[in-house]
Write a protein that holds these residues in place. Structure first.
Motif, PDB file in Angstrom:
ATOM      1  N   LEU A   3       0.829  -1.193   0.000  1.00  0.00           N
ATOM      2  CA  LEU A   3       0.000   0.000   0.000  1.00  0.00           C
ATOM      3  C   LEU A   3       0.873   1.256   0.000  1.00  0.00           C
ATOM      4  CD1 LEU A   3      -2.744   1.438   0.373  1.00  0.00           C
ATOM      5  CD2 LEU A   3      -2.397   1.233   2.837  1.00  0.00           C
ATOM      6  N   TYR A   5       0.915   4.095   1.267  1.00  0.00           N
ATOM      7  CA  TYR A   5       0.181   4.868   2.262  1.00  0.00           C
ATOM      8  C   TYR A   5       0.664   6.322   2.319  1.00  0.00           C
ATOM      9  CZ  TYR A   5       4.265   4.017   5.249  1.00  0.00           C
ATOM     10  OH  TYR A   5       5.526   3.969   5.748  1.00  0.00           O
ATOM     11  N   ARG A   6       1.965   6.541   2.062  1.00  0.00           N
ATOM     12  CA  ARG A   6       2.459   7.918   2.094  1.00  0.00           C
ATOM     13  C   ARG A   6       1.832   8.745   0.976  1.00  0.00           C
ATOM     14  NH1 ARG A   6       7.416   5.234   3.463  1.00  0.00           N
ATOM     15  NH2 ARG A   6       8.153   5.850   5.538  1.00  0.00           N
ATOM     16  N   ILE A   8      -1.032   8.080  -0.667  1.00  0.00           N
ATOM     17  CA  ILE A   8      -2.466   8.225  -0.390  1.00  0.00           C
ATOM     18  C   ILE A   8      -2.701   9.292   0.673  1.00  0.00           C
ATOM     19  CG2 ILE A   8      -4.463   7.066   0.626  1.00  0.00           C
ATOM     20  CD1 ILE A   8      -3.665   4.551  -0.807  1.00  0.00           C
ATOM     21  N   SER A   9      -1.887   9.278   1.722  1.00  0.00           N
ATOM     22  CA  SER A   9      -2.056  10.253   2.804  1.00  0.00           C
ATOM     23  C   SER A   9      -1.764  11.659   2.300  1.00  0.00           C
ATOM     24  CB  SER A   9      -1.142   9.904   3.978  1.00  0.00           C
ATOM     25  OG  SER A   9      -1.478   8.643   4.516  1.00  0.00           O
ATOM     26  N   SER A  12      -4.626  12.814   0.120  1.00  0.00           N
ATOM     27  CA  SER A  12      -5.797  13.084   0.961  1.00  0.00           C
ATOM     28  C   SER A  12      -5.631  14.380   1.742  1.00  0.00           C
ATOM     29  CB  SER A  12      -6.030  11.917   1.925  1.00  0.00           C
ATOM     30  OG  SER A  12      -6.265  10.719   1.224  1.00  0.00           O
ATOM     31  N   TRP A  40      -9.232   9.248   1.874  1.00  0.00           N
ATOM     32  CA  TRP A  40      -8.277   8.180   2.153  1.00  0.00           C
ATOM     33  C   TRP A  40      -8.927   6.823   1.945  1.00  0.00           C
ATOM     34  CZ3 TRP A  40      -6.174   3.932   4.239  1.00  0.00           C
ATOM     35  CH2 TRP A  40      -4.793   3.871   4.411  1.00  0.00           C
ATOM     36  N   GLN A  43      -9.507   6.090  -1.844  1.00  0.00           N
ATOM     37  CA  GLN A  43      -8.271   5.699  -2.522  1.00  0.00           C
ATOM     38  C   GLN A  43      -7.840   4.291  -2.112  1.00  0.00           C
ATOM     39  OE1 GLN A  43      -5.198   9.037  -3.098  1.00  0.00           O
ATOM     40  NE2 GLN A  43      -6.445   9.783  -1.389  1.00  0.00           N
ATOM     41  N   PHE A  44      -8.035   3.970  -0.831  1.00  0.00           N
ATOM     42  CA  PHE A  44      -7.686   2.635  -0.370  1.00  0.00           C
ATOM     43  C   PHE A  44      -8.514   1.583  -1.096  1.00  0.00           C
ATOM     44  CE2 PHE A  44      -8.631  -1.010   2.367  1.00  0.00           C
ATOM     45  CZ  PHE A  44      -7.348  -1.492   2.606  1.00  0.00           C
ATOM     46  N   TRP A  47      -7.215   1.229  -4.573  1.00  0.00           N
ATOM     47  CA  TRP A  47      -5.951   0.481  -4.556  1.00  0.00           C
ATOM     48  C   TRP A  47      -6.194  -1.001  -4.316  1.00  0.00           C
ATOM     49  CZ3 TRP A  47      -4.110  -2.385  -0.425  1.00  0.00           C
ATOM     50  CH2 TRP A  47      -2.823  -2.898  -0.578  1.00  0.00           C
ATOM     51  N   PHE A 284       0.194  -3.950   3.989  1.00  0.00           N
ATOM     52  CA  PHE A 284       0.161  -2.497   3.869  1.00  0.00           C
ATOM     53  C   PHE A 284       0.483  -1.749   5.153  1.00  0.00           C
ATOM     54  CE2 PHE A 284      -3.827  -2.517   6.115  1.00  0.00           C
ATOM     55  CZ  PHE A 284      -4.462  -3.668   5.710  1.00  0.00           C
ATOM     56  N   VAL A 285       0.780  -2.427   6.230  1.00  0.00           N
ATOM     57  CA  VAL A 285       1.068  -1.723   7.469  1.00  0.00           C
ATOM     58  C   VAL A 285       2.569  -1.446   7.560  1.00  0.00           C
ATOM     59  CG1 VAL A 285       0.907  -1.794   9.986  1.00  0.00           C
ATOM     60  CG2 VAL A 285      -0.873  -2.875   8.587  1.00  0.00           C
TER      61      VAL A 285
END
Length: 554
Positions: A3, A5-6, A8-9, A12, A40, A43-44, A47, A284-285
């Protein structure tokens, strides 16, 4: 797929800021936090749709490669993978699915992986393009918490530099000088095991006598008791790596509750929490977030890592002080370098599987014992008078054949992962950046295409010379050096291969020379019923309990 995440964040946050301005378009949602959360989540979901469904099932450039049948819609082959020992499904696929070096399979949430199956493909991944394929980030992060970023986990130029500096310590001229130390510790371990076996046997005999008459117990062996072979192997190998690698005797042989030994045992135990955290890291974590989770496993890892690093720091300081006083005369690996991170679990795992296989194949055990007792001095006494050299061990054909076959049949590390760090190719097939690559010694080492129809059989004789001029014994009769993947190959091959094989041979010779082994639970002889726990290394899930008999005369 990991993921982003950076990204997406960031999207957002930026979108939420502009949409929260006074002149922004009116939306069905309002407020910065609500807008950020909604964007967020949207988008998640997009994805997830791309990663779990569209890419692996429609757009992947690897669609069309041979695959195992029976994929579940969302989890691919995950059920087959999770309910079998690590590497077992891949062994079945390698021997049943026609392929040209690559097999594609899907895991949990349709994570795509390429299984490498042929010598040519293995050569590309491990040798000619080795730096195109690195350990995945979650693997490096997880192991790095414990081991630091040493030669095992370093990549690129950093790995080249570390390996170049470490190579002199593992040169044969140095390893051959360690054989007497291996033997001395093996001797100490055997004497301690003998004492425990005789003590436990005497206690068992007294219990039997108290329950029945003396006459009824005449068939009881006074020199046999049940031991857990894996625990003894771990304690002895820990002392060996201590004395040869760090110049200190940890005393694990004498003390089964040794703190360092207990720390390692607990650290590498594959608990349910450990498996869950590993799954989270695979998807994704981010690692830093996993470390912050308030669960016991995280606390255990941190405490263990702190203790191990503090122990190593103390040892290094001792070495520096000895060097300053010109008192350093130890024959150990750390004498040749600033620091060495070395483990003992792989050799302990090999010893465990060796005892299992020899207990199952008693004729092989008896034949090996005959060679050991014929060629090596008696280990009795424990006073250090019994010693061996590299020439003694290396010129024992059947001992080395058994060791090689154990390492082939049950590789201590059953599976390792790589990830393509750039667009590349394997055997002419395009491999996209980010593609996960699976290397499975448990499967390659038993590939029928490379080892022949008896690949699934334990047969040390495959490593024995068949006559003058025989060139097949060195490779076990395999068609390629890449058929034996226990230590990998190329720049990322195990730097301690010679050390591990020498240590293994000395330990096995000492154990088999003194003891006879048989399985305590006869059902374990059926490998299909053998429960194996995964982790850094593979071992019997409930330990290996064997009936060990002390044999007189050696």
């Amino acid at each position: 797929m990991v993921l982003p995440y950076r990204l997406i964040s960031a999207i957002s946050l930026g979108a939420s800021y502009f949409l929260s301005l006074p002149n922004a378009p009116i939306l069905p949602i309002s407020g910065f936090v609500t807008t950020f959360t909604t964007l967020w989540a949207l988008q998640f979901l997009l994805w997830a749709l791309w990663s779990v469904v569209l890419y692996p099932k429609v757009f992947s450039p690897h669609i069309g490669l041979p695959e195992p049948e029976g994929n579940a819609f969302f989890i691919g082959q995950y059920k087959e993978i999770i309910r079998n020992p690590t590497g077992t499904p891949m062994l079945k696929w390698i021997n049943s699915i026609p392929n040209n070096g690559l097999i594609r399979y899907l895991g949990l949430f349709n994570q795509e992986r390429l299984l490498i199956t042929s010598p040519e493909a293995l050569s590309e991944v491990l040798v000619t393009k080795s730096y195109h394929f690195q350990k995945p980030g979650h693997v490096r992060y997880t192991l790095g918490r414990i081991l630091g970023v040493g030669v095992l986990l370093a990549e690129g130029d950093e790995h080249k530099s570390q390996r170049r500096k470490l190579l002199p310590a593992f040169a044969f001229r140095h390893i051959k000088d360690l054989y007497p130390l291996f033997w001395r510790k093996a001797q100490e371990g055997v004497e301690a095991m003998t004492e425990q076996i005789l003590t436990d046997a005497a206690k068992g005999r007294k219990k039997e006598i108290s329950a029945e008459t003396e006459e009824a117990t005449t068939g009881i062996r006074p020199d046999t008791a049940v031991i857990e072979a894996g625990g003894w192997a771990s304690r002895i190998t820990l002392d060996i790596i201590g004395i040869t690698g760090l110049g200190r005797d940890f005393g694990a042989i004498k003390d089964p509750n040794n703190e360092l030994n207990q720390t390692y045992q607990h650290l590498f135990k594959p608990t349910k929490q450990a498996r869950i955290l590993n799954l989270l890291s695979m998807f994704f974590v981010p690692g830093w977030l996993i470390n912050m989770l308030p669960v016991q496993r995280n606390g255990d890892i941190q405490s263990a890592a702190n203790f191990i690093r503090a122990t190593c720091a103390d040892l290094i300081e001792e070495k520096k002080q000895k060097l300053a006083r010109k008192e350093l005369v130890d024959v150990d690996i750390l004498s040749l370098m600033t620091f060495l991170a070395a483990g003992h679990e792989t050799t302990a795992s090999s010893m465990t599987w060796a005892i299992y296989l020899l207990a199952k194949h008693r004729h092989v055990q008896d034949r090996l014992r005959a060679e050991v007792r014929e060629r090596l001095p008696s280990i009795a006494g424990g006073d250090g008078s019994s010693t061996v050299s590299s020439m003694d061990i290396d010129h024992m054909p059947f001992l080395n054949a058994v060791c090689n076959e154990v390492l082939r049949y049950f590789s201590p590390v059953p599976l390792t992962l790589r990830q393509a760090v750039c667009d590349t190719s394997i055997q002419g097939h395009f491999v996209a950046k980010g593609t996960s690559i699976t290397l499975v010694p448990w499967a390659i080492n038993k590939s029928e295409s490379m080892w022949g129809p008896d690949a699934l059989q334990f047969n040390p004789d495959r490593w024995m010379l068949k006559g003058e001029g025989d060139k097949h014994a060195a490779s076990g009769g395999a068609k390629s050096n890449f058929a034996f993947m226990t230590f990998l190959h190329g720049p990322r091959s195990c730097i301690g291969q010679s050390f591990a094989k020498a240590e293994f041979a000395c330990l096995l010779a000492a154990w088999i020379g003194r003891f006879s082994f048989e399985l305590d639970n006869k059902e374990m002889a059926d490998e299909k019923k053998l429960e194996i726990k995964g982790g850094v290394t593979a071992r019997p899930a409930r330990g290996l309990h064997v009936r060990a008999t002390v044999i007189d005369g050696w």
